[in-house]
Design a protein around this motif. Sequence first.
Motif, short mmCIF file in Angstrom:
data_model
loop_
_atom_site.label_atom_id
_atom_site.label_comp_id
_atom_site.label_asym_id
_atom_site.label_seq_id
_atom_site.Cartn_x
_atom_site.Cartn_y
_atom_site.Cartn_z
N GLY A 166 0.83 -1.19 0.00
CA GLY A 166 0.00 0.00 0.00
C GLY A 166 0.86 1.24 0.00
N PHE A 167 0.25 2.40 -0.28
CA PHE A 167 1.01 3.65 -0.22
C PHE A 167 0.05 4.80 0.00
CE2 PHE A 167 -0.18 3.26 -4.67
CZ PHE A 167 -0.49 4.55 -5.06
N ASP A 168 0.59 5.88 0.58
CA ASP A 168 -0.18 7.09 0.83
C ASP A 168 0.48 8.23 0.06
OD1 ASP A 168 -1.38 9.37 1.68
OD2 ASP A 168 -1.05 9.03 3.82
N PRO A 169 -0.17 8.76 -0.96
CA PRO A 169 0.47 9.77 -1.80
C PRO A 169 0.29 11.20 -1.31
CG PRO A 169 -1.64 9.16 -2.75
CD PRO A 169 -1.51 8.37 -1.46
N ALA A 170 -0.40 11.40 -0.17
CA ALA A 170 -0.82 12.76 0.22
C ALA A 170 0.35 13.75 0.26
CB ALA A 170 -1.53 12.70 1.58
N ASP A 171 1.43 13.37 0.95
CA ASP A 171 2.55 14.31 1.08
C ASP A 171 3.18 14.64 -0.27
OD1 ASP A 171 2.06 14.26 3.74
OD2 ASP A 171 3.85 13.09 4.29
N ALA A 172 3.19 13.67 -1.15
CA ALA A 172 3.75 13.90 -2.49
C ALA A 172 2.89 14.88 -3.27
CB ALA A 172 3.87 12.58 -3.24
N LEU A 173 1.59 14.70 -3.16
CA LEU A 173 0.67 15.54 -3.93
C LEU A 173 0.69 16.99 -3.44
CD1 LEU A 173 -2.26 12.97 -4.24
CD2 LEU A 173 -0.82 13.84 -6.12
N ALA A 174 1.19 17.20 -2.21
CA ALA A 174 1.27 18.56 -1.68
C ALA A 174 2.47 19.33 -2.22
CB ALA A 174 1.33 18.49 -0.15
N ILE A 175 3.37 18.65 -2.91
CA ILE A 175 4.58 19.31 -3.41
C ILE A 175 4.24 20.10 -4.68
CG2 ILE A 175 6.84 18.85 -4.47
CD1 ILE A 175 7.11 16.52 -2.49
N PRO A 176 4.64 21.38 -4.73
CA PRO A 176 4.35 22.17 -5.93
C PRO A 176 4.93 21.49 -7.18
CG PRO A 176 5.19 23.58 -4.18
CD PRO A 176 5.34 22.16 -3.71
N GLY A 177 4.16 21.43 -8.21
CA GLY A 177 4.62 20.82 -9.45
C GLY A 177 4.17 19.38 -9.62
N VAL A 178 3.89 18.68 -8.50
CA VAL A 178 3.44 17.29 -8.60
C VAL A 178 1.98 17.25 -9.02
CG1 VAL A 178 2.95 15.16 -7.30
CG2 VAL A 178 5.12 16.38 -6.95
N GLU A 179 1.66 16.40 -9.98
CA GLU A 179 0.31 16.36 -10.52
C GLU A 179 -0.45 15.10 -10.15
OE1 GLU A 179 0.81 17.17 -14.70
OE2 GLU A 179 1.56 19.21 -14.29
N GLN A 180 0.23 13.97 -10.15
CA GLN A 180 -0.44 12.74 -9.75
C GLN A 180 0.57 11.67 -9.36
OE1 GLN A 180 -2.35 10.37 -12.88
NE2 GLN A 180 -1.54 11.74 -14.45
#
Lengths: 153, 747
Positions: free
Chosen positions: B268-282
């Motif tokens: 499993g994985f939690d993408p929330a912190d990644a998605l909060a980074i400017p420039g990250v789309e998905q």
Amino acid sequence: MANLTINGETRYVDLPDEVPLLWALRDGLNMTGTKFGCGVAACGACTVQIDGEAVRSCQVAVGDVWGEVTTIEGIGTPDNLSVLQAAWVDHQVAQCGYCQSGQIMQAAALLAENPSPSDAEIDDAMSGNLCRCGTYPRIRAAIHDAASKMQEA
Amino acid sequence: MSRIGKIARRTFLIGSAAIVGGVAFGVYAARKPAPNPLRPEEGEVALNPYVLIDADGVTIIVPKAEMGQGVQTTWATLAAEELDIAPADLRIEHGPPGKAYYNRGMGGQILPVPEYKLSGWQEALGEQLSVAGKLFNMQVTGGSTSTVDGYEKMRHAGASARETLKEAAAQQLGVARSTLKTEGGAVVAPDGTRLPYPELALAAAEIDPIVADLRPRGDWRLLGRSQPRHDQAPKATGTAEFSIDVRLEGMKFAALKRNPYQGGAMNGFDPADALAIPGVEQVVDLGDGVAVVANNSWSAMQGAEAVVFDWGAGNYPATTDAIYARFEEALKGDANSTLLDQGDADTLPQGAQEVSADYQVPYLSHAQMEPLSATAIHHGDRMELWSGNQIPIHCRAAAAEEAGLDEIAITLHTTLMGGGFGRRGFTDFTRYAARLATKMQGTPVQLLWSREEDMTHGYYRPGAIAKFRGAVQDGKAVLVDGRIAGQSATASFMKILLGIAPAGPDKIHVEGAFDQPYAIPNARIRGYLAKFDLPVGPWRSVGASINGFIFDSFIDEMAHAAGADPLDFRLQMMREEDPRSAGVLEAVRDISGWTGKTPEGVGRGVGFCYSFGTPVAEVIEVHQTEDGIKLAKAWIAVDPGLAIDPANIEAQMFGGMMFGLSAAMHQQITFADGAAEQMNFYDFDAVRMNTAPEVVEVKIIESGHRVSGVGEPGTPPAASALANALFDLTGQRARRLPLADQFDFVV
């Protein structure tokens, strides 16, 4: 977002200020001559110049660029090689070639500061630029050759 | 449009085909007439020629991975030698994947006998096995085989094109073909009329391709002379396009993140912190990892580090110690191979002095300068990909599988490569890009591996241990009995190439040890395999990268035990066994001024290995300085049979040695808690300009033996030459790599 002067032209980079210059060049401006090798200033593949000083562009945030940027694209083209690049071709330096943009930008900064470097001075300046193919002897020869040609000119 | 060409010398077939505005020539080998690959059956992917001539000029297709070894220039020169055109006037392209481009140079390496002992019939058998390679889609760049593969067929392609163009000119001018000559890319009539090849291309396409004898070596004007590489100006100006440089309109930048417990599951994985980074789309789920997609690569890589994962364990021992314990355990089981077994290796000859030593070498990353990447766009009914790879047919198949499309719907562009060293002989980086693009249909996307992602995921050069026992008497080795245990690099690679891991003795696991040209009356080399799922594979010089160090170090130890000069000790046992190998050892002795004696503060070592059909000997000189031990000088002697391009051979020899020295001094991949510990060049360093030895001379010997490869053979002798030099300097014998753990080098 930043306006940068790159190779004498003003360029607008539409990326967050914390993005390193390397990626502003490569991904923001499609200037892919500057290479990604490590991302931590351990290999020198991303070397460019800011106000003539060789810097690792992976370590300079685009918002922090303090001067005019010169990249490999700014010093010559295949049809109009700089003296240093011509020496690179004459000595058949490149093998895979991936590190050579960084090597050339580092060497160009060295020669600007020291027009006639000794072997030891070349070693000092160039040892941060890694080459996995082992082209070092030809890099050294090309730098010496370019140095003497520049002095003749 | 022509029929299948006549059977040329040996087993070559020559074909030609009309193309838009011109003609294409191909040469292919088969045991019996095979379908002309220039004229595919309906539905097959088209046209696998080597020479294309149209209104724009002459293009040479070099369907080989250009990783820095200069294969594009060498293959173009082979064709140009017969075609009478300046190499600078040729355009060079990699071309599409094609079964006709199978590698006919690999067969000799399949036979389980030392290559230096191959007889004529065995070489022929090797070629036939290579033809069988066609069945396996063996368009492979590797094994130092490219020059062997192209040596005849590219010249045939050039010769056939030349004579067919002359015939077209002869018909046009109403003269006999024999009155015409060719030079500078044109057919020249007796009256001086010049007909450039492009003007004859359409007419040539109507003529059956003509088979011509190859020019004798004495007539060569290009081959045998150093040629300027065609890629120098692009590489000196940053305009050469590597895999990582592909840029498409609207392209997204993605970074890969996979399980550090290699091969383990992603629970499993939690993408929330990644998605909060400017420039990250998905963040895209790739099954056993994720791709973080952004508007620039850096944000994507930051995002990949920010995703929180629940990783499953890998199926291999979790620590370096536990891995090597498995090797020790393997030594207690049955041998996988006993490819050298002569005399009586169990009994110590009467009066002989016993010598024994244990060795250990680490896992290694390829650490090619350009981190892995591939770019793809899925158009719904077709996919286009860009990847720097050594096995294009397999990469295309992997992409088709991921895309849910037929292979014919996949267009694969093989780009220049910023180094390969074996790592690009796998499909993984192409496959993941195809998987991502399939989940982002209509959007072009580049999938990049950070250096850390690249280094913490094999296919590594496997580690190994060895236990050697030997005996010396009257200044000679009378016994050597070696046991080598490790993971099999062959099994994983063959599984990719053939779909199965072949059973039986693993020759590559023991190459560099079982196949060395020494007359030792009692000799045995046994290989033992430990099986677990840590991804391993070929790394420049493969098995010889391991055994070159181990076997040659042991030879050196026996020389010292025998009180003999180490170089002369090798030479005495080699002269009768393989004069060609003895020749390189004598050459390196002469160019280095080897006396067997060194002043205080200076150490010298010799290393020798016969690999990939090419014997190489190296002498390395080390100096004790105030700042530590400095690699001061090196001398290399090599016999590639024929020297097609001397400057390129020198570059490969020095580069191969540097690759071996970098590993010997600095490099290891170790494991803790199931993950690789090294991340980047700061903990996996290589020789740099200030620590590289000066190469005083590379001596190339042309024994006239058939041409053999040079990409890998420079690597194996480097580690032993250095270790032997350190012994000479310090009296301390290094039986374990890397050396920087045990010696204080200048940094």
